[in-house]
Design a protein around this motif. Structure first.
Motif, mmCIF file in Angstrom:
data_model
loop_
_atom_site.group_PDB
_atom_site.id
_atom_site.type_symbol
_atom_site.label_atom_id
_atom_site.label_comp_id
_atom_site.label_asym_id
_atom_site.label_seq_id
_atom_site.Cartn_x
_atom_site.Cartn_y
_atom_site.Cartn_z
ATOM 1 N N ASN A 26 -8.810 6.234 -1.570
ATOM 2 C CA ASN A 26 -9.129 5.774 -0.221
ATOM 3 C C ASN A 26 -8.554 6.717 0.835
ATOM 4 N N ARG B 297 -9.117 -9.324 13.824
ATOM 5 C CA ARG B 297 -9.943 -10.519 14.019
ATOM 6 C C ARG B 297 -10.153 -10.840 15.490
ATOM 7 N N VAL C 136 4.605 -1.404 11.142
ATOM 8 C CA VAL C 136 3.768 -0.226 11.376
ATOM 9 C C VAL C 136 4.034 0.312 12.775
ATOM 10 N N ALA D 85 -2.083 -5.219 17.191
ATOM 11 C CA ALA D 85 -3.196 -6.116 17.532
ATOM 12 C C ALA D 85 -3.901 -6.477 16.233
ATOM 13 N N ASP D 86 -4.813 -7.436 16.335
ATOM 14 C CA ASP D 86 -5.445 -7.983 15.137
ATOM 15 C C ASP D 86 -6.936 -7.680 15.102
ATOM 16 N N HIS E 83 -8.996 -7.650 2.810
ATOM 17 C CA HIS E 83 -7.833 -8.543 2.948
ATOM 18 C C HIS E 83 -8.141 -9.735 3.858
ATOM 19 N N ALA F 278 -9.980 -0.018 4.161
ATOM 20 C CA ALA F 278 -9.117 -0.755 3.222
ATOM 21 C C ALA F 278 -8.417 -1.937 3.877
ATOM 22 N N TYR G 208 0.853 -1.203 0.000
ATOM 23 C CA TYR G 208 0.000 0.000 0.000
ATOM 24 C C TYR G 208 0.888 1.253 0.000
#
Ligand SMILES: C[S@@+](CC[C@H](N)C(=O)[O-])C[C@H]1O[C@@H](n2cnc3c(N)ncnc32)[C@H](O)[C@@H]1O
Length: 278
Positions: free
Chosen positions: A68, A145, A123, A142-143, A176, A172, A34
């Motif tokens: 975006n 999900r 990141v 962290a995730d 994924h 965005a 990205y």
């Protein structure tokens, strides 16, 4: 075509932070791909090759990333400037770029608190450097999900009062996740946590343009993710929320500025919107 500079190798700030061992340079990363498409420098050959597996399908697809970012910018301006939001959780925030969420928010209200969340340790290291000495913003790994790990993180708890209105940005990133990873369930959990007056911003690929299947193959080949979903699937992310005008629309149709690009050849591949918890 964006021109990412070659980097000499994976010797970034991660080594100083201790996160180095978690960084993965053998596979392309969504954040770095990205970054490349946005014209950034924090990417490697492997990421650029991955990007070209979908840019070769539709060369203008790079415009989607730019659209975006502009959508996020207008969304944050709305959230802070019009909806009066003072706390933001930016999930899947990506590598720092021009116009980061805390910068957009602070240009309107310097007291706004921002928690950046990403599952890519690169990141974390880059955002930490950017946020050095910034007391109103933080970054955690962290995730998406596992929303509870985001809400229960001490850094999030320090900056965000969940009893007060806050905004969650999930921009965005959901495309994924495969259906098996249950992006719909994850977003439902976020919605369930919203206090009255809170807002949810989502942007996601749309399957309306017939070229989307070829583009999807390009994404899957290069990156291993990138799903184009239907209008109904996209609408379902906002179930039970009141949509902020103009609702869920092609990104560039969401409260466009005078200079927002309009009617370009890839416009119908990406939608976004903001919902409010009443
Ligand atoms: C395409 S970038 C979008 C960045 C930013 N949200 C924007 O809209 O400009 C997607 C980001 O989501 C992150 N990401 C992907 N899967 C994730 C997950 N399961 N949990 C948290 N972050 C994730 C990637 O590392 C990447 O930084």
């Amino acid at each position: 075509m964006p021109g990412g500079q070659s980097r000499s190798g994976p010797h970034g700030q991660g080594e100083r932070s201790g996160a180095r061992r978690d960084l993965n340079f053998k596979r392309p990363s969504i954040a770095r791909v990205y970054d490349y498409v946005l014209g950034g420098r924090e990417n490697f050959d492997i990421d650029r090759r991955a990007a070209h597996s979908f840019l070769n399908v539709i060369p203008e697809a790079g415009q989607l990333a730019k659209d975006n970012r502009l959508f996020v910018r207008r969304g944050v301006r709305f959230l802070v400037g019009e909806a009066g939001i003072k706390q933001i959780i930016d999930v899947g925030s990506g590598l720092p770029t021009a116009g980061n969420v805390h910068e957009i928010a602070h240009a309107i209200d310097p007291t706004v608190r921002v928690v950046y969340v990403d599952n890519d340790p690169m990141v974390l290291t880059h955002a930490r450097a950017m946020l050095d000495e910034n007391e109103t913003s933080t970054v955690i790994t962290a995730d998406l999900r596992a929303p509870e790990t985001i809400f229960d993180d001490p850094e999030t708890r320090k900056l965000v009062d969940m009893e007060q209105p806050f905004a969650v940005l999930i921009s965005a990133i959901l495309h994924h996740l495969s259906d098996e990873e249950d992006p719909f369930g994850a977003v439902a959990e976020f919605r369930g946590r919203l206090s009255p007056g809170s807002h949810l911003l989502v942007s996601h690929f749309l399957d309306e343009d017939p070229r989307c299947r070829d583009l999807e193959r390009g994404f899957m080949d290069g990156l291993g993710s990138g799903r184009f979903r239907t209008w109904d699937e996209n609408r379902s992310f906002f179930e039970g929320l009141e949509m902020v005008e103009p609702g869920l629309v092609y990104l560039n149709r969401w409260r466009p500025d005078e200079d927002t690009p309009r009617d370009h050849p890839v416009e119908k591949l990406f939608v976004g919107g903001i919902g409010r918890k009443v």
